[in-house]
Write a protein that holds these residues in place. Structure first.
Motif, short mmCIF file in Angstrom:
data_model
loop_
_atom_site.label_atom_id
_atom_site.label_comp_id
_atom_site.label_asym_id
_atom_site.label_seq_id
_atom_site.Cartn_x
_atom_site.Cartn_y
_atom_site.Cartn_z
N ALA A 78 0.42 -1.03 -0.36
CA ALA A 78 0.07 0.19 0.40
C ALA A 78 1.04 1.40 -0.12
O ALA A 78 0.71 2.13 -0.59
N ALA A 79 1.62 0.66 1.20
CA ALA A 79 2.74 2.38 0.63
C ALA A 79 3.50 2.74 -0.73
O ALA A 79 3.42 3.93 -0.75
N GLU A 80 3.66 1.58 -1.48
CA GLU A 80 4.83 1.85 -2.19
C GLU A 80 3.57 2.39 -3.25
O GLU A 80 4.68 3.17 -3.91
N ILE A 81 2.70 1.70 -3.30
CA ILE A 81 1.67 2.30 -4.58
C ILE A 81 1.74 3.76 -4.28
O ILE A 81 1.58 4.66 -4.80
N ARG A 82 1.72 4.62 -2.86
CA ARG A 82 1.08 5.49 -2.13
C ARG A 82 2.40 6.80 -3.13
O ARG A 82 2.14 7.64 -3.50
N GLU A 83 3.77 6.14 -3.29
CA GLU A 83 4.67 6.28 -3.03
C GLU A 83 4.64 6.82 -4.57
O GLU A 83 6.07 7.60 -5.18
N GLY A 84 3.80 5.65 -5.34
CA GLY A 84 4.00 6.16 -6.75
C GLY A 84 5.54 5.25 -7.60
O GLY A 84 5.57 4.70 -8.69
N ARG A 85 5.61 4.09 -6.66
CA ARG A 85 6.73 2.85 -7.64
C ARG A 85 6.07 1.63 -8.41
O ARG A 85 7.26 1.13 -8.71
N HIS A 86 4.49 2.23 -8.00
CA HIS A 86 4.63 1.03 -8.94
C HIS A 86 2.77 1.77 -10.28
O HIS A 86 2.14 1.27 -10.66
N LEU B 184 -6.49 5.88 -5.56
CA LEU B 184 -5.86 7.29 -4.61
C LEU B 184 -4.27 8.12 -5.50
O LEU B 184 -4.68 9.00 -6.21
N ARG B 185 -3.90 6.77 -6.03
CA ARG B 185 -2.80 7.44 -6.80
C ARG B 185 -2.74 7.37 -8.06
O ARG B 185 -2.30 8.40 -9.26
N ALA B 186 -3.75 7.15 -8.86
CA ALA B 186 -4.45 7.21 -9.96
C ALA B 186 -4.87 8.67 -9.99
O ALA B 186 -4.89 8.97 -11.48
N LEU B 187 -5.59 8.50 -9.14
CA LEU B 187 -6.41 10.24 -9.51
C LEU B 187 -5.98 11.13 -9.20
O LEU B 187 -5.33 12.34 -9.79
N GLU B 188 -5.08 10.95 -8.88
CA GLU B 188 -2.90 11.78 -7.89
C GLU B 188 -2.66 12.19 -9.54
O GLU B 188 -2.12 13.07 -9.56
N ARG B 189 -2.33 11.46 -10.14
CA ARG B 189 -1.58 11.03 -11.36
C ARG B 189 -1.93 12.31 -12.33
O ARG B 189 -2.42 13.19 -13.06
N LYS B 190 -3.57 12.90 -12.33
CA LYS B 190 -4.21 12.47 -13.26
C LYS B 190 -5.52 13.86 -12.63
O LYS B 190 -6.73 14.34 -13.37
#
Lengths: 117, 326
Positions: A78-86, B184-190
């Motif tokens: 979960a942390a790695e995904i949040r950090e953009g590592r994937h 959430l990461r996809a949302l952040e990128r876009k």
């Protein structure tokens, strides 16, 4: 050897009793609760039927995806995904995406099988 | 409830020393707020009101009753169909907690009835068009507003603020949820660039809207309202997770999306809607997980809360598809 009927049989029988015998006799304001009871039994039945193998298989794949102590693998991912590592374009993107799909699908198989179509 | 104290206060607030309470009954629902059906005789005429107050010993998790009264008043002034706000008592000594009184509206809000009963709302397409107009009136309320000062300053970037708020909530819950993080990461990128802020209802969905045979009877549940991007409300209303099984009816499970947006009438950036619908799906998953946590903690043992937690995998399944398509 445990006595029969087993948990699966008991849960299925109890669910049928709630839906077929108890629910029709209830006033409308209690019908929702009876439906929830039937839903909970159905869910527990699917969990019992599914067994542990699929969870073990997912966990083994997770171990190969991230490096962390066993109890913190999910947290690490979960942390790695949040950090953009994937993110798209990173080496493990496709593998992580596939794992997440299986993780969601297998849990939905128990929690909400109709959602999977 | 100290009925004599309540009567005395209402008599003074209404200017009718002879005001009489003829019925006071607790209404169902509302773990955080309490609603009471309050019937009175005012100037010799029967009045049907609702008294809204906090449940005892509940921590502040949403707006206070005085704040909610201000929101209702602002909405009514802007032409939104809300129960008329009548009297506000910020003094806790009268019934033990602040409360306000509003007109009692008759209608149906129960979501599964609303999506299935075509006799409600004055026709399906007409109903969602009317709901679009209601939302446009809400969004016409813009900062700065001294009467809504408790909402604070608008976020510099509503989209990024919404992502940050959900991450804080996930962290507070303590259960790692990589699929929601993925979304959430996809949302952040876009993330879309910020727009001028408007008042967002923030829970404008089927279930919080009361309908009658003619149309919209009331827009309810203002406790999460705040400044933000208007597309947040549009996305919340249209998100698949709020269609209550009527997936083809993209506007709240009630009617077509085009009719809803046509009724809304204000400019809509269609490209922002999938973004806010994904955010809505993640937000509901976070709320659902929190509800199950309340059950699991022993704080509130409830089969309904327990089952709500089991909505999370389905929502996560949708989150992955929506993130892929974003």
């Amino acid at each position: 050897m445990l006595e029969k009927p087993d948990a699966q049989n008991l849960l299925a029988t109890a669910r049928a009793a709630v839906l077929e015998e108890i629910l029709p006799a209830l006033p409308p304001d209690k019908a929702i609760l009876a439906r929830m009871v039937a839903a909970a039994i159905g869910l527990a039945l699917r969990e019992t039927t599914a067994g542990q193998d699929w969870q073990d298989a997912l966990q083994a794949r997770l171990r190969r995806l991230v490096a962390a102590p066993e109890s913190r693998l999910l947290e690490r991912l979960a942390a790695e995904i949040r950090e953009g590592r994937h993110d798209p374009g990173t080496p493990r993107h496709a593998e992580v995406a596939a794992w997440l799909r299986d993780h969601a699908r297998l849990r939905a198989t128990i929690s909400a099988p109709r959602a999977l179509g | 409830m100290d009925e004599a104290a309540l009567r005395g206060w209402l008599a003074q607030a209404s200017g009718d020393a002879g005001l009489r309470i003829t019925a006071l009954t607790r209404l169902s629902g509302g773990a955080i707020q309490q609603n009471w059906a309050l019937d009175v005789e005012l100037g010799g005429a029967a009045q049907r009101w609702v008294l809204r107050t906090d449940a005892p010993a509940v921590l502040a998790v949403s707006h206070t009753r005085p704040q909610e009264f201000s929101l209702l008043s602002a909405a009514r002034e802007a032409g939104v169909t809300v129960p008329a706000p009548l009297f506000l008592c910020a003094d806790s000594s009268v019934i033990g907690r602040p409360f306000f009184v509003m007109a009692r509206v008759e209608g149906v809000a129960a979501p599964h009835r609303v999506v299935k009963d075509a006799t409600l709302g004055g026709g399906r397409a007409a109903c969602v068009a009317a709901l679009g107009r209601e939302l446009a009136r809400i969004h016409a309320i813009r900062p700065p507003r001294a009467d809504l000062g408790f909402l604070g300053d608008p976020p510099a970037d509503a989209a990024l603020a919404a992502i940050a708020a959900l991450r804080r909530r996930l962290d507070a819950a303590g259960t790692p949820r990589p699929v929601l993080e993925w979304g959430l990461r996809a949302l952040e990128r876009k993330a879309p660039p910020p727009l001028p802020p408007v008042l967002c209802h923030n829970d404008f969905r089927t279930g919080n809207i009361m309908l009658d045979a003619q149309g919209v009877a009331a827009v309810l549940d203002w406790e999460f309202a705040g400044w933000g991007d208007p597309h947040a409300d549009l996305g919340w209303f249209c998100a698949k997770c709020w269609r209550f099984g009527q997936v083809a009816q993209e506007a709240g499970g009630i009617g077509p999306r085009d009719a809803f947006l046509a009724g809304y009438g204000l400019p809509v950036d269609a490209g922002r809607l999938p973004w806010w619908e994904l955010l809505a799906t993640i937000r509901w998953a976070v709320i659902a997980a929190d509800q199950a946590a309340r059950h699991l903690s022993g704080q509130e043992r409830s089969l309904e809360l327990a089952l709500t937690g089991h909505m999370v995998p389905e929502l996560e399944w949708d989150v992955l598809a929506m993130a892929e398509a974003l």
